[in-house]
Design a protein around this motif. Structure first.
Motif, PDB file in Angstrom:
ATOM      1  N   SER A 182      30.402   4.135  10.872  1.00  0.00           N
ATOM      2  CA  SER A 182      29.723   2.846  10.896  1.00  0.00           C
ATOM      3  C   SER A 182      28.324   2.955  11.502  1.00  0.00           C
ATOM      4  CB  SER A 182      30.563   1.780  11.593  1.00  0.00           C
ATOM      5  OG  SER A 182      30.996   2.239  12.840  1.00  0.00           O
ATOM      6  N   HIS A 186      25.065   1.952   9.365  1.00  0.00           N
ATOM      7  CA  HIS A 186      24.081   1.039   9.943  1.00  0.00           C
ATOM      8  C   HIS A 186      22.686   1.646   9.864  1.00  0.00           C
ATOM      9  CE1 HIS A 186      22.371  -1.955  12.650  1.00  0.00           C
ATOM     10  NE2 HIS A 186      21.793  -0.963  13.296  1.00  0.00           N
ATOM     11  N   ASN A 189      21.325   1.777   6.331  1.00  0.00           N
ATOM     12  CA  ASN A 189      20.904   0.447   5.873  1.00  0.00           C
ATOM     13  C   ASN A 189      19.508   0.068   6.362  1.00  0.00           C
ATOM     14  OD1 ASN A 189      23.062  -0.274   4.280  1.00  0.00           O
ATOM     15  ND2 ASN A 189      24.213  -1.236   5.943  1.00  0.00           N
TER      16      ASN A 189
ATOM     17  N   PHE B 137      32.094 -12.632   5.954  1.00  0.00           N
ATOM     18  CA  PHE B 137      31.138 -11.825   5.193  1.00  0.00           C
ATOM     19  C   PHE B 137      31.595 -11.680   3.728  1.00  0.00           C
ATOM     20  CE2 PHE B 137      29.906 -10.041   9.485  1.00  0.00           C
ATOM     21  CZ  PHE B 137      28.641 -10.605   9.483  1.00  0.00           C
ATOM     22  N   SER B 141      29.543 -12.701   0.499  1.00  0.00           N
ATOM     23  CA  SER B 141      29.313 -11.698  -0.545  1.00  0.00           C
ATOM     24  C   SER B 141      29.661 -12.268  -1.919  1.00  0.00           C
ATOM     25  CB  SER B 141      30.153 -10.451  -0.247  1.00  0.00           C
ATOM     26  OG  SER B 141      30.010  -9.501  -1.266  1.00  0.00           O
ATOM     27  N   LEU B 146      25.191 -12.305   0.619  1.00  0.00           N
ATOM     28  CA  LEU B 146      25.124 -11.078   1.431  1.00  0.00           C
ATOM     29  C   LEU B 146      24.258 -10.062   0.675  1.00  0.00           C
ATOM     30  CD1 LEU B 146      26.549 -10.389   4.145  1.00  0.00           C
ATOM     31  CD2 LEU B 146      28.180  -9.033   2.828  1.00  0.00           C
ATOM     32  N   VAL B 150      25.816  -4.260   1.336  1.00  0.00           N
ATOM     33  CA  VAL B 150      26.444  -4.508   2.642  1.00  0.00           C
ATOM     34  C   VAL B 150      27.940  -4.710   2.434  1.00  0.00           C
ATOM     35  CG1 VAL B 150      26.554  -6.016   4.657  1.00  0.00           C
ATOM     36  CG2 VAL B 150      24.331  -5.510   3.612  1.00  0.00           C
ATOM     37  N   ALA B 155      30.300  -4.647   7.934  1.00  0.00           N
ATOM     38  CA  ALA B 155      29.440  -5.655   8.561  1.00  0.00           C
ATOM     39  C   ALA B 155      30.181  -6.348   9.713  1.00  0.00           C
ATOM     40  CB  ALA B 155      28.988  -6.687   7.525  1.00  0.00           C
ATOM     41  N   THR B 158      30.547  -3.880  12.703  1.00  0.00           N
ATOM     42  CA  THR B 158      29.227  -3.716  13.296  1.00  0.00           C
ATOM     43  C   THR B 158      28.812  -4.953  14.098  1.00  0.00           C
ATOM     44  OG1 THR B 158      28.619  -2.322  11.418  1.00  0.00           O
ATOM     45  CG2 THR B 158      26.822  -3.204  12.738  1.00  0.00           C
ATOM     46  N   PHE B 159      29.074  -6.120  13.533  1.00  0.00           N
ATOM     47  CA  PHE B 159      28.691  -7.372  14.183  1.00  0.00           C
ATOM     48  C   PHE B 159      29.408  -7.549  15.526  1.00  0.00           C
ATOM     49  CE2 PHE B 159      29.778 -11.992  14.599  1.00  0.00           C
ATOM     50  CZ  PHE B 159      28.538 -12.405  15.064  1.00  0.00           C
ATOM     51  N   HIS B 186      19.776  -9.851  13.482  1.00  0.00           N
ATOM     52  CA  HIS B 186      20.712  -8.950  12.805  1.00  0.00           C
ATOM     53  C   HIS B 186      21.424  -9.669  11.662  1.00  0.00           C
ATOM     54  CE1 HIS B 186      23.644  -5.743  12.290  1.00  0.00           C
ATOM     55  NE2 HIS B 186      24.582  -6.659  12.293  1.00  0.00           N
ATOM     56  N   LEU B 190      21.217  -9.398   7.219  1.00  0.00           N
ATOM     57  CA  LEU B 190      22.344  -9.122   6.317  1.00  0.00           C
ATOM     58  C   LEU B 190      22.386 -10.106   5.142  1.00  0.00           C
ATOM     59  CD1 LEU B 190      25.239  -8.521   8.899  1.00  0.00           C
ATOM     60  CD2 LEU B 190      23.923  -6.790   7.665  1.00  0.00           C
TER      61      LEU B 190
END
Lengths: 196, 196
Positions: A182, A186, A189, B137, B141, B146, B150, B155, B158-159, B186, B190
């Protein structure tokens, strides 16, 4: 051997012993007595060099940073994609050393208190980590290798935070969290060029 | 009043008292004795409901989650940009409640150990947080909101990690870290639609 040199070597012995004990028993499971024993010192002898568990832990963390920096040549690699490869190599190294990650994560959380012995270390650590990452993202941006609209300072803050946060989730359940994958995704991206 | 109801109210009193004490003295500065005193109980009376400091802390965290969920109607808001607004509202709420963030961060780090009383809570907490964020997400999408490439699951992971990691940096030095601004940036990065 001078007294200064002897003292330095003694500190090295204690730090090495502490790393061993933390790796085996975790930070909470460790004691200065056990660490002193491994370093062939009395409890009082150890206290002379490190007055508390936390002070010793901070020294261990400084050592970890120095080892990461040396192994990954972070202080001599010019800012750019190459630095990101070194960051990923550190993450990869960490996945094989959960004990060290555990120790770092635990102390970072405790040390948010301004009166904690490791507080100054973590203030400095985060500032340096953000500055280094920002310099890298800025260099990438100047070469057109950073996606339009990505701010280098914000990318740096976000990257360091993501790294820390993933460590907690990964330590909590290693099977469910792909830490390396991940972070790699990241970073990819954020870039206009392939990371590999 | 039934014994069951009495016990439940007593637990509520203890949790409220613990929140007060943690807010004032932090987790390390707190003691079950002090919390018992605030809740008008003996130490043994408190131990009957919460056998350890950590068990009580876990109950406080469950309460915090329940309050966040209720205040932000997280369980009734359909997945979409609206959920992201609610997430940002929680972050904003947290910036005014560093004591609660501190408590959460510290316990998350300690609780990575599988034998920690709050370990099961954090496993569940992270799994739910990731699942909820992923559903959001994924809905974005499906509506083309989105950014291409991604992955919703990535996502989400990561978030949540970014959120946790920012809390540690922010607690360490609140003046240097814009927690709300960087999470907002951030999320905006996305999306293909404006967040506001």
């Amino acid at each position: 051997m001078s007294g200064y040199l002897k003292g330095r070597l003694r500190r090295e012995d204690i730090i090495a012993a502490a790393m061993d004990v933390y790796r085996e028993a975790g930070y909470h499971g460790s004691s200065l007595r056990e660490i002193a024993k491994r370093a062939n010192l009395t409890h009082a002898g150890l206290i002379y060099y490190f007055p508390s568990k936390e002070a010793l832990l901070a020294a261990v963390l400084e050592r970890r940073d120095a080892e990461d920096t040396e192994r990954e040549k972070l202080d001599t690699t010019p800012p750019g994609v190459e630095v990101l490869h070194h960051f990923l190599a550190i993450v990869e190294h960490n996945t094989r050393n959960p004990g060290v990650v555990d120790m770092y994560t635990r102390l970072a959380a405790e040390a948010v208190a301004v009166d904690h012995p490791a507080h100054a270390y973590f203030e400095r650590h985060y500032r340096m980590a953000r500055d280094n990452a920002e310099a890298t993202f800025r260099a990438l941006s100047e070469r057109g290798e950073l996606r339009t609209g990505v701010d280098p300072a914000m990318a740096a803050l976000t990257f360091i935070a993501l790294w820390d946060g993933l460590q907690v989730q990964w330590l909590t359940n290693q099977a469910e969290v792909d830490m390396l994958g991940s972070i790699r995704t990241h970073l990819q991206n954020l870039l206009t060029v392939p990371l590999d």
